[in-house]
Design an enzyme around this catalytic site. Structure first.
Site, PDB file in Angstrom:
ATOM      1  N   CYS A 299      21.645 -29.052  47.654  1.00 18.92           N
ATOM      2  CA  CYS A 299      21.003 -27.940  48.361  1.00 18.92           C
ATOM      3  C   CYS A 299      20.015 -28.422  49.415  1.00 18.92           C
ATOM      4  CB  CYS A 299      20.334 -26.986  47.365  1.00 18.92           C
ATOM      5  SG  CYS A 299      18.767 -27.544  46.683  1.00 18.92           S
ATOM      6  N   GLU A 447       8.910 -27.064  46.511  1.00 21.61           N
ATOM      7  CA  GLU A 447       9.935 -27.073  45.463  1.00 21.61           C
ATOM      8  C   GLU A 447      10.617 -28.434  45.384  1.00 21.61           C
ATOM      9  OE1 GLU A 447      13.585 -24.800  45.777  1.00 21.61           O
ATOM     10  OE2 GLU A 447      13.155 -23.944  43.818  1.00 21.61           O
TER      11      GLU A 447
HETATM   12 FE1  SF4 Z   1      19.750 -24.211  43.789  1.00 21.94          FE
HETATM   13 FE2  SF4 Z   1      17.452 -25.174  42.732  1.00 21.94          FE
HETATM   14 FE3  SF4 Z   1      18.297 -25.885  45.183  1.00 21.94          FE
HETATM   15 FE4  SF4 Z   1      17.387 -23.420  44.734  1.00 21.94          FE
HETATM   16  S1  SF4 Z   1      16.229 -25.353  44.611  1.00 21.94           S
HETATM   17  S2  SF4 Z   1      19.171 -23.970  45.924  1.00 21.94           S
HETATM   18  S3  SF4 Z   1      18.201 -23.068  42.677  1.00 21.94           S
HETATM   19  S4  SF4 Z   1      19.287 -26.368  43.250  1.00 21.94           S
HETATM   20 FE    FE Z   2      14.758 -25.271  42.268  1.00 17.90          FE
END
Ligand code: SF4
Ligand code: FE
Length: 485
Positions: A299, A447
């Site tokens: 991601c 994050e």
């Molecule tokens: Fe998926 Fe976690 Fe990336 Fe969000 S942060 S896109 S939930 S892997």
């Molecule tokens: Fe996450």
């Protein structure tokens, strides 16, 4: 119905009566709220992409339970190829949304529970795996989005759950009944929970026998009685209320997190996946964290692709694209981004079969992947800001750009190269702002640091998995220590 369309997904979320709190208001549903809707759109993209031609191999899979075609976000990995495709799917979703699309936590929770419940049952004669299979089949058949809730508030970090001044600072079982359990506590930072149909709860740390009530895992629908979601405040979130899409940078997509309170929520027995088996809490945490650390190699690389593209466009707007230092910075960004992806692919290619028959990533490489993610997006963001220039944070608003008196001045003085409209330049800069400082920065920066565990958690796993004794033996052999020279 094994695959929903994006519109069907939105309609299904609209039907759920949730208890969402946002800026002091109570909201029943995220679909019509201007601050929440972009995050719903990101999850919707995981449904839309599965319907698009050419994506079937990445976005869908054949269920090992029913043989039917399902969304890969509800699939149990059946081999290394599935693990690799998962990462590629996440990169594609990141490229399409430039945000956190939220649906991975449920996928990672289902996969971690699949092997862990199998091993608990074998050791303890329990029936958790059958419970999980029933739930999994429902998720696959109805194409549901599932949130995965792990992180407890944790209170005083020096104390175990049962020694906290307030015993609810880790989620726990407060009542065991013949027909199920009652749980109380909270889960922090719940990405995408208000865009989910169901939530899977797991413990947050390895536990001792004294913490039996905290060794609990289960699934409940997000409208379960006693479940309240308090949406987190993000930088620039109220810009969404200004009705100026240009100023958002990414007006269509976003992410959302909530402090989720479980105020004496009842869980039926058939939805319980762990209840007191403390010796398996650490296994579940480690496996979920491992899968989610793999996820970040997909991601974040996808979102990074958008940011690198935006930086290159900013250079075009400024007439700086041919300058050697700009070209070099773009190469550096690509190198860092592909290193993230390489680790996500590597930990998948080195995956192994679990006792339950599903596939698990290589834990050492997954932790290396995530530790890189705690650093590289920051450097990529720094280089993007460097290329973008100060206008990224000082540009006037869309309302001023549209103002008949002031707008022409903005058009004139904020123009870069003459062939590119000023508005296009501003749009690119707002996108970079969104990814590095705005609401998407929650997903791309903080994050990246704390999601799937903070850097120290990865260092502990790397120390455990790194096999230093073997490395010392290798060095001793070459140096001819303690043997005939
Ligand atoms: Fe998926 Fe976690 Fe990336 Fe969000 S942060 S896109 S939930 S892997
Ligand atoms: Fe996450």
């Amino acid at each position: 119905m094994a695959l929903m369309t994006g519109d069907e997904y939105v309609a299904s979320i609209r039907r759920i009566k949730m208890d969402i709190r946002l800026l002091g208001r109570r909201i029943g549903n995220p679909a019509d709220d201007p601050m929440l809707r972009p995050s719903l759109n990101s999850v919707k993209a995981t449904y839309d992409l599965a319907q698009e031609g050419g994506n079937e191999e990445l976005m869908t899979a054949a269920s090992h339970l029913t043989g039917r075609r399902i969304n890969r976000f509800s699939h149990i990995h059946q081999g290394r190829e599935d693990l690799v495709r998962k990462v590629k799917m996440q990169r594609l979703c990141g490229q399409r949304t430039a945000s956190c699309f939220q649906r991975c936590v449920g996928m990672d929770a289902l996969n971690a529970l699949y092997s862990t419940t199998f091993e608990i049952d074998r050791a303890r004669g329990t029936g958790y795996h059958a419970n999980l299979l029933r739930f999994l089949e429902k998720v696959q058949e109805e194409d549901l989005t599932v949130d995965g809730a792990m992180t407890d508030p944790k209170g005083d970090r020096s104390l175990p759950p049962s020694a906290q001044a307030d015993p609810d600072l880790y989620l726990r079982v407060v009542e065991r009944r013949a027909d199920g359990i009652v749980v109380r506590g909270a889960k922090a930072h719940q990405t995408g929970i208000c865009n989910s149909h169901e939530v899977i709860v797991m413990p947050t740390i390895a536990l001792d026998a004294a913490d039996r009530d905290y060794a609990v895992s289960f699934a409940v629908p997000v409208d379960a009685k006693g479940l309240v979601m308090v949406i987190g405040r993000q930088s620039c979130d109220t810009r969404k209320l200004e009705l100026s899409p240009l100023d958002l940078g990414n007006s269509e997509f976003g992410g959302v997190e909530a402090l989720t309170i479980f105020d004496d929520v009842f869980v039926p027995a058939e939805r319980v996946f762990m209840n007191g088996e403390t010796e398996f809490a650490g296994m579940l945490v480690e496996r979920f964290a491992g899968y989610h650390r793999q996820s970040y190699g997909g991601c974040k690389a996808g979102v990074g692709d958008v940011l690198i593209g935006a930086a290159a466009l900013a250079a075009d707007c400024n007439g700086a694209a041919k300058s050697s230092h700009v070209k070099d910075k773009l190469v550096e960004m690509i190198h860092l981004n592909e290193t993230l992806y390489a680790c996500g692919i590597a930990c998948s290619a080195e995956g192994t079969r679990t006792e339950a028959g599903s596939y698990m990533i290589d834990l050492l490489l997954a932790n290396v992947c995530k530790l890189n993610v705690t650093r590289f997006p920051y450097e990529i963001a720094r280089l993007a800001e460097d290329i973008a220039g100060g206008l990224m944070v000082t540009a006037p608003s869309e309302k001023d750009l549209r103002d008949p008196e002031i707008g022409p001045y903005i058009e004139k003085y904020l123009k870069g190269v003459s062939s590119i409209p000023t508005e296009d330049r501003l749009r690119v800069l707002r996108l970079i702002e969104n990814l590095t400082l705005g609401s998407a920065a929650v997903g791309y920066r903080t994050e990246s640091l704390h999601g799937a565990g903070s850097p120290q958690a990865q260092r502990i796993m790397i120390a455990r998995q790194g096999n230093l004794p073997l490395k010392k033996e290798l060095a001793k052999r070459i140096a001819k220590l303690g043997r005939d020279r």
